[in-house]
Design an enzyme around this catalytic site. Structure first.
Site, PDB file in Angstrom:
ATOM      1  N   ASN A 133       6.382   0.150   7.115  1.00  0.00           N
ATOM      2  CA  ASN A 133       7.271   0.063   5.929  1.00  0.00           C
ATOM      3  C   ASN A 133       7.210   1.756   5.357  1.00  0.00           C
ATOM      4  O   ASN A 133       6.177   1.948   4.751  1.00  0.00           O
ATOM      5  CB  ASN A 133       6.997  -0.851   4.780  1.00  0.00           C
ATOM      6  CG  ASN A 133       7.518  -0.724   3.739  1.00  0.00           C
ATOM      7  OD1 ASN A 133       8.769  -0.053   3.500  1.00  0.00           O
ATOM      8  ND2 ASN A 133       7.207  -1.397   2.630  1.00  0.00           N
ATOM      9  N   LYS A 149       8.657   2.868   3.086  1.00  0.00           N
ATOM     10  CA  LYS A 149       8.915   2.922   1.493  1.00  0.00           C
ATOM     11  C   LYS A 149       9.781   4.241   1.213  1.00  0.00           C
ATOM     12  O   LYS A 149      10.757   4.364   2.154  1.00  0.00           O
ATOM     13  CB  LYS A 149       7.749   3.071   0.770  1.00  0.00           C
ATOM     14  CG  LYS A 149       6.772   1.767   1.250  1.00  0.00           C
ATOM     15  CD  LYS A 149       5.624   1.797   0.435  1.00  0.00           C
ATOM     16  CE  LYS A 149       4.621   0.565   0.743  1.00  0.00           C
ATOM     17  NZ  LYS A 149       3.735   0.256  -0.245  1.00  0.00           N
ATOM     18  N   HIS A 209       9.066  -7.980  -0.864  1.00  0.00           N
ATOM     19  CA  HIS A 209       7.747  -7.099  -1.028  1.00  0.00           C
ATOM     20  C   HIS A 209       7.472  -6.943  -2.294  1.00  0.00           C
ATOM     21  O   HIS A 209       8.409  -6.992  -3.423  1.00  0.00           O
ATOM     22  CB  HIS A 209       8.243  -5.764  -0.548  1.00  0.00           C
ATOM     23  CG  HIS A 209       7.018  -4.886  -0.419  1.00  0.00           C
ATOM     24  ND1 HIS A 209       6.520  -4.245  -1.396  1.00  0.00           N
ATOM     25  CD2 HIS A 209       6.395  -4.506   0.886  1.00  0.00           C
ATOM     26  CE1 HIS A 209       5.500  -3.449  -0.924  1.00  0.00           C
ATOM     27  NE2 HIS A 209       5.421  -3.684   0.517  1.00  0.00           N
ATOM     28  N   GLU A 224       6.522  -4.757  -4.218  1.00  0.00           N
ATOM     29  CA  GLU A 224       6.974  -3.749  -5.348  1.00  0.00           C
ATOM     30  C   GLU A 224       8.616  -3.966  -5.702  1.00  0.00           C
ATOM     31  O   GLU A 224       9.024  -3.648  -6.872  1.00  0.00           O
ATOM     32  CB  GLU A 224       6.905  -2.413  -4.353  1.00  0.00           C
ATOM     33  CG  GLU A 224       5.764  -2.019  -4.308  1.00  0.00           C
ATOM     34  CD  GLU A 224       5.461  -1.033  -3.171  1.00  0.00           C
ATOM     35  OE1 GLU A 224       4.175  -0.419  -2.908  1.00  0.00           O
ATOM     36  OE2 GLU A 224       6.506  -0.576  -2.461  1.00  0.00           O
ATOM     37  N   GLU A 247       0.684  -9.971   1.941  1.00  0.00           N
ATOM     38  CA  GLU A 247       0.251  -8.717   1.502  1.00  0.00           C
ATOM     39  C   GLU A 247      -0.266  -9.054   0.073  1.00  0.00           C
ATOM     40  O   GLU A 247       0.321  -9.205  -0.794  1.00  0.00           O
ATOM     41  CB  GLU A 247       1.217  -7.795   1.396  1.00  0.00           C
ATOM     42  CG  GLU A 247       1.775  -7.200   2.790  1.00  0.00           C
ATOM     43  CD  GLU A 247       2.580  -6.119   2.543  1.00  0.00           C
ATOM     44  OE1 GLU A 247       2.410  -4.962   3.002  1.00  0.00           O
ATOM     45  OE2 GLU A 247       3.853  -6.096   1.816  1.00  0.00           O
ATOM     46  N   GLY A 257      -2.276  -0.132  -0.779  1.00  0.00           N
ATOM     47  CA  GLY A 257      -2.300   1.335  -1.170  1.00  0.00           C
ATOM     48  C   GLY A 257      -3.668   1.613  -2.075  1.00  0.00           C
ATOM     49  O   GLY A 257      -3.903   2.737  -2.611  1.00  0.00           O
ATOM     50  N   SER A 270      -3.604  -1.863   3.072  1.00  0.00           N
ATOM     51  CA  SER A 270      -4.624  -1.073   3.304  1.00  0.00           C
ATOM     52  C   SER A 270      -5.083  -1.096   4.731  1.00  0.00           C
ATOM     53  O   SER A 270      -6.263  -0.824   5.165  1.00  0.00           O
ATOM     54  CB  SER A 270      -5.701  -0.905   2.278  1.00  0.00           C
ATOM     55  OG  SER A 270      -5.255  -0.604   1.002  1.00  0.00           O
TER      56      SER A 270
END
Length: 266
Positions: A8, A10, A102, A104, A180, A186, A224
């Site tokens: 991904n 992003k 996702h 985000e 996730e 991250g 991560s």
């Protein structure tokens, strides 16, 4: 069972030149390694929408698949929805899959159950496969609510099968779930392999309850994941691959992750 490793990207890279360089490095390194995308592992990348057509063109005649990062909830085809890209449009640009849900998108765009159900419907109607992302926040993890949160998020799948029962026979090949934990994306924080394995087992059992054809659905881990810890995740039979963020922006690290999963499935 074949593993999947999906990058991904992003909102990266910044320029078309940078995208082409990354793709060239990815394909050259894979070729040098006798195909890190071996029979044991399917590779896929998800560029931003502006780069989707270029990435798809570059990957033609390669074994690497191309996915969109998102699609419009409002229409599967066309309409007066400024800034949105429909499932039909991203498929025309060369995507064969799309990411949905996702964290985000859930956080920054307040995506709801109804929104994700609409997006998933459009994706399947336009022949796209779906990588459906789920996961809990740090506060939910600390409160021991991980499985309850996941169960609620998975009801999107249950609801689409209620609306379109004929999908049950084909969904196994058109749906991937990516677990996730939001607190691991991250951040460098990583749950133990045992924790991830137990959560994946729960996800598989829950989805299998929606229909016999969904027994042992593909479930990836994301959060991560890097070249240093991929081997430990790949060694667990419940973890069918990885959804990779930052480490997918370097060909060497991305392919090292793919090699770890490919070795375990070949």
């Amino acid at each position: 069972m074949q593993a999947w490793v999906i990058g991904n990207w992003k909102q990266n890279p910044a320029t078309s030149d940078d995208v082409q360089t990354l793709l060239s490095d990815l394909l050259a390194t894979a070729d040098k390694n006798d195909g890190a995308n071996s029979a044991g592992c399917q590779l896929m990348v998800a560029p931003s929408c502006i780069h989707l057509a270029g990435v798809s063109d570059h990957l033609q005649d390669s074994p690497v698949l191309c996915a969109a990062q998102d699609i419009s909830a409002h229409s599967g085809t066309t309409g007066a929805y400024t800034g949105d890209c429909s499932a039909q449009q991203v498929a025309d640009a060369g995507a064969t899959w799309t990411l949905l849900g996702h964290s985000e998108r859930r956080q920054y765009h307040q995506e709801t159950h109804a929104c994700l159900l609409s997006k998933m419907t459009h994706a399947f109607d336009q022949g796209l496969g779906v990588v459906f992302c789920i996961g809990e926040t740090q506060a939910q993890y600390d409160a021991g609510q991980t499985l309850a949160v996941i169960d609620e998020q998975l009801t999107v799948i249950k609801d689409i099968l209620t609306q379109q029962p004929a999908l049950a026979d084909t969904l196994f090949d058109r749906l991937i779930i990516a677990y996730e934990p939001v607190w691991a994306i991250g951040t460098g924080k990583v749950p133990t392999v045992a924790e991830v394995s137990a959560t994946h087992q729960h996800i598989k059992q829950t989805v299998a309850g929606y229909g016999e054809a969904l027994d042992n659905i593909t479930v990836l881990y994301g959060g991560s994941v890097n070249a240093d810890n991929a081997d430990s995740f790949a060694a667990d039979a419940m973890i069918d691959g990885a959804l990779v963020g930052g480490a997918s922006l370097k060909a060497a690290s991305f392919l090292a992750i793919a090699q770890a999963f490919g070795n375990g499935r070949a």
